[in-house]
Write a protein that holds these residues in place. Structure first.
Motif, short mmCIF file in Angstrom:
data_model
loop_
_atom_site.label_atom_id
_atom_site.label_comp_id
_atom_site.label_asym_id
_atom_site.label_seq_id
_atom_site.Cartn_x
_atom_site.Cartn_y
_atom_site.Cartn_z
N ARG A 25 35.66 -17.14 -34.14
CA ARG A 25 35.88 -18.49 -33.94
C ARG A 25 37.11 -18.64 -32.99
NH1 ARG A 25 34.46 -18.71 -39.42
NH2 ARG A 25 36.32 -17.79 -40.07
N ASP B 251 37.31 -16.99 -27.66
CA ASP B 251 38.13 -17.53 -26.30
C ASP B 251 39.65 -17.30 -26.22
OD1 ASP B 251 38.46 -19.34 -28.47
OD2 ASP B 251 38.12 -21.29 -27.00
N GLU C 53 25.76 -21.12 -26.75
CA GLU C 53 26.48 -22.06 -25.78
C GLU C 53 27.63 -22.59 -26.90
OE1 GLU C 53 26.03 -22.54 -22.62
OE2 GLU C 53 24.42 -21.14 -22.70
N MET C 54 28.94 -22.42 -26.27
CA MET C 54 30.15 -23.00 -26.82
C MET C 54 30.32 -24.37 -26.32
SD MET C 54 32.25 -19.48 -26.11
CE MET C 54 33.76 -19.93 -26.91
N VAL C 55 29.88 -25.33 -27.07
CA VAL C 55 29.81 -26.72 -26.85
C VAL C 55 30.94 -27.49 -27.85
CG1 VAL C 55 27.66 -26.99 -25.79
CG2 VAL C 55 27.89 -27.34 -28.30
N GLU C 56 31.12 -28.63 -27.79
CA GLU C 56 32.12 -29.28 -28.63
C GLU C 56 31.69 -28.80 -30.08
OE1 GLU C 56 34.00 -33.64 -29.77
OE2 GLU C 56 32.82 -33.19 -27.71
N GLY C 57 32.69 -28.50 -30.85
CA GLY C 57 32.67 -27.98 -32.30
C GLY C 57 31.96 -26.80 -32.67
N TRP C 58 31.94 -25.86 -31.44
CA TRP C 58 31.08 -24.58 -31.56
C TRP C 58 31.74 -23.61 -32.89
CZ3 TRP C 58 33.79 -20.04 -30.60
CH2 TRP C 58 34.95 -20.12 -30.11
N GLU C 59 32.88 -23.77 -32.99
CA GLU C 59 33.48 -22.78 -33.94
C GLU C 59 33.11 -22.99 -35.28
OE1 GLU C 59 35.51 -25.05 -31.93
OE2 GLU C 59 36.98 -24.08 -31.24
N SER D 52 31.95 -20.10 -21.27
CA SER D 52 31.31 -21.08 -22.57
C SER D 52 30.30 -20.53 -23.07
CB SER D 52 31.13 -22.47 -21.83
OG SER D 52 30.33 -22.25 -21.09
#
Length: 142
Positions: free
Chosen positions: A97, A100, A53-59, A136
């Motif tokens: 990274r 998206d 899951e691409m949540v805040e700070g996922w990179e 996401s």
């Protein structure tokens, strides 16, 4: 052709990357078509996988997450836009990274696979693939 989009050209200029001929894209598309499908995307209920899951700070976490999957064994990735367009090859970390951004001009689910470099030439490993859902989530085949 999506690889000619200004943001992709700018990204390629800032990262070690290259394009591969659309014949390679077509091969990957044929491979994916041999997998189980729903109407518009792979049927992940029939494919062993893990989801990121691409949540805040996922990179900061996506590369470590991918290292536990077959895709993580490779130094590079191949991002396919369609079977009739060139695909983008990029280093694993850079590509994951920015998945998206790389797919931002392409609506819906998009697929990418691992790539090994042999004597400077890319060797895509189609079975080590993942899907970016266009929003996401990244699903990695196990």
């Amino acid at each position: 052709m999506r690889t000619k989009a200004p943001h992709i050209q700018e990204w390629m200029g800032a990262h070690e990357s290259l394009l591969v001929d659309r014949t390679v894209s077509a091969e990957f598309e044929r491979y994916l078509e041999s997998r189980p499908w729903n109407p518009s995307r792979l049927d992940w209920s029939l494919i062993e996988h893990v989801e990121f899951e691409m949540v805040e700070g996922w990179e900061a976490d996506v590369v470590d997450f991918s290292n536990a999957t077959p895709l993580g064994r490779h130094s590079h990735l191949m991002f396919m836009y369609s079977g009739s367009e060139p695909s983008l090859i990029a280093r694993m970390g850079d590509g994951l990274r920015d998945v998206d951004l790389i797919y931002s001009a392409s609506a819906g689910a998009r697929y990418f696979c691992g790539v090994d470099m042999a004597s400077g030439f890319p060797v895509p490993i189609f079975e080590d693939f993942a899907e970016f859902d266009g929003f996401s989530k990244v699903s990695f085949r196990m």
